[in-house]
Design a protein around this motif. Structure first.
Motif, PDB file in Angstrom:
ATOM      1  N   PRO A   1      26.174 -13.391  14.762  1.00  0.00           N
ATOM      2  CA  PRO A   1      26.863 -13.194  15.868  1.00  0.00           C
ATOM      3  C   PRO A   1      28.405 -12.819  15.331  1.00  0.00           C
ATOM      4  O   PRO A   1      28.944 -13.442  14.496  1.00  0.00           O
ATOM      5  N   VAL A   2      28.819 -11.884  16.266  1.00  0.00           N
ATOM      6  CA  VAL A   2      30.250 -11.589  16.178  1.00  0.00           C
ATOM      7  C   VAL A   2      30.819 -11.485  17.686  1.00  0.00           C
ATOM      8  O   VAL A   2      30.333 -11.065  18.483  1.00  0.00           O
ATOM      9  N   VAL A   3      31.722 -12.556  17.985  1.00  0.00           N
ATOM     10  CA  VAL A   3      32.257 -12.568  19.277  1.00  0.00           C
ATOM     11  C   VAL A   3      33.323 -11.440  19.367  1.00  0.00           C
ATOM     12  O   VAL A   3      34.304 -11.475  18.639  1.00  0.00           O
ATOM     13  N   LEU A   4      33.169 -10.808  20.558  1.00  0.00           N
ATOM     14  CA  LEU A   4      34.314  -9.647  20.704  1.00  0.00           C
ATOM     15  C   LEU A   4      35.216  -9.991  21.575  1.00  0.00           C
ATOM     16  O   LEU A   4      36.610  -9.575  21.518  1.00  0.00           O
ATOM     17  N   ARG A   5      34.896 -10.678  22.648  1.00  0.00           N
ATOM     18  CA  ARG A   5      35.893 -11.222  23.704  1.00  0.00           C
ATOM     19  C   ARG A   5      35.296 -12.388  24.412  1.00  0.00           C
ATOM     20  O   ARG A   5      33.871 -12.489  24.865  1.00  0.00           O
ATOM     21  N   ARG A   6      36.036 -13.333  24.860  1.00  0.00           N
ATOM     22  CA  ARG A   6      35.631 -14.442  25.677  1.00  0.00           C
ATOM     23  C   ARG A   6      36.795 -15.012  26.564  1.00  0.00           C
ATOM     24  O   ARG A   6      37.781 -15.368  25.890  1.00  0.00           O
ATOM     25  N   VAL A   7      36.710 -14.775  27.753  1.00  0.00           N
ATOM     26  CA  VAL A   7      37.947 -14.824  28.734  1.00  0.00           C
ATOM     27  C   VAL A   7      37.227 -15.252  29.989  1.00  0.00           C
ATOM     28  O   VAL A   7      36.180 -15.053  30.394  1.00  0.00           O
ATOM     29  N   VAL A   8      38.048 -16.044  30.639  1.00  0.00           N
ATOM     30  CA  VAL A   8      38.017 -16.334  32.138  1.00  0.00           C
ATOM     31  C   VAL A   8      38.814 -15.462  32.956  1.00  0.00           C
ATOM     32  O   VAL A   8      40.058 -15.099  32.594  1.00  0.00           O
ATOM     33  N   ALA A   9      37.962 -14.721  33.890  1.00  0.00           N
ATOM     34  CA  ALA A   9      38.857 -14.001  34.730  1.00  0.00           C
ATOM     35  C   ALA A   9      38.461 -14.447  36.278  1.00  0.00           C
ATOM     36  O   ALA A   9      37.338 -13.966  37.052  1.00  0.00           O
ATOM     37  N   GLY A  10      39.266 -15.288  36.849  1.00  0.00           N
ATOM     38  CA  GLY A  10      39.067 -15.770  38.045  1.00  0.00           C
ATOM     39  C   GLY A  10      38.053 -16.907  38.199  1.00  0.00           C
ATOM     40  O   GLY A  10      38.039 -17.727  37.335  1.00  0.00           O
ATOM     41  N   ALA A  11      36.926 -16.360  38.924  1.00  0.00           N
ATOM     42  CA  ALA A  11      35.505 -17.362  38.902  1.00  0.00           C
ATOM     43  C   ALA A  11      34.425 -16.731  38.079  1.00  0.00           C
ATOM     44  O   ALA A  11      33.566 -17.146  38.434  1.00  0.00           O
TER      45      ALA A  11
END
Length: 135
Positions: A68-78
């Motif tokens: 695996p390669v994580v490109l992006r992990r973010v919280v955006a509101g809910a």
């Protein structure tokens, strides 16, 4: 549940995504009983916690040896957005909804959109692109 509880659930989910093989078991309590899970590229629409968890366990088994390669992990509101690329060998029993040959080297680009309400995941949309790298 109050807003901070939903944020706590999102933070917990972010932590658990670091261990994809453990996700189905670790995150089971975060899924609402009536959760809807979709993977349009595979033609899959699954409703209900038990059925969704079964699908997640199946995917975890199939992708266990993935790089695996994580490109992006973010919280955006809910919503939690998890973008990654996985490289793996197609298992002997294939992948439901995708035309692949066992033994193919596959790249799966995936964007998972997990929507939370009341501190629980109520919807998960998996936007996937499947590419055969070599046969």
């Amino acid at each position: 549940m109050k807003d901070h509880a939903a944020t706590d659930a999102l933070s917990l989910a972010l932590q658990w995504l670091e261990r994809p093989a453990d996700w189905p078991q670790a995150a089971a309590a975060l899924y609402d009983a009536a959760v809807c899970w979709r993977a349009p590229a595979r033609g899959l629409l699954i409703e209900g916690r038990d059925a969704v968890l079964a699908q997640l366990r199946d995917d975890a088994r199939r992708f266990a040896a993935a790089e695996p390669v994580v490109l992006r992990r973010v919280v955006a509101g809910a919503r939690l957005i998890d973008e990654s690329a996985l490289t793996f060998i197609c298992p002997a029993d294939g992948v439901a909804g995708v035309t692949l040959t066992p033994g193919d080297r596959i790249e799966l680009k995936r964007t998972r959109l997990l929507s939370f309400a009341g501190g629980l995941i109520v919807d998960e949309l998996n936007l996937e692109t499947w590419t055969v790298l070599q046969r």
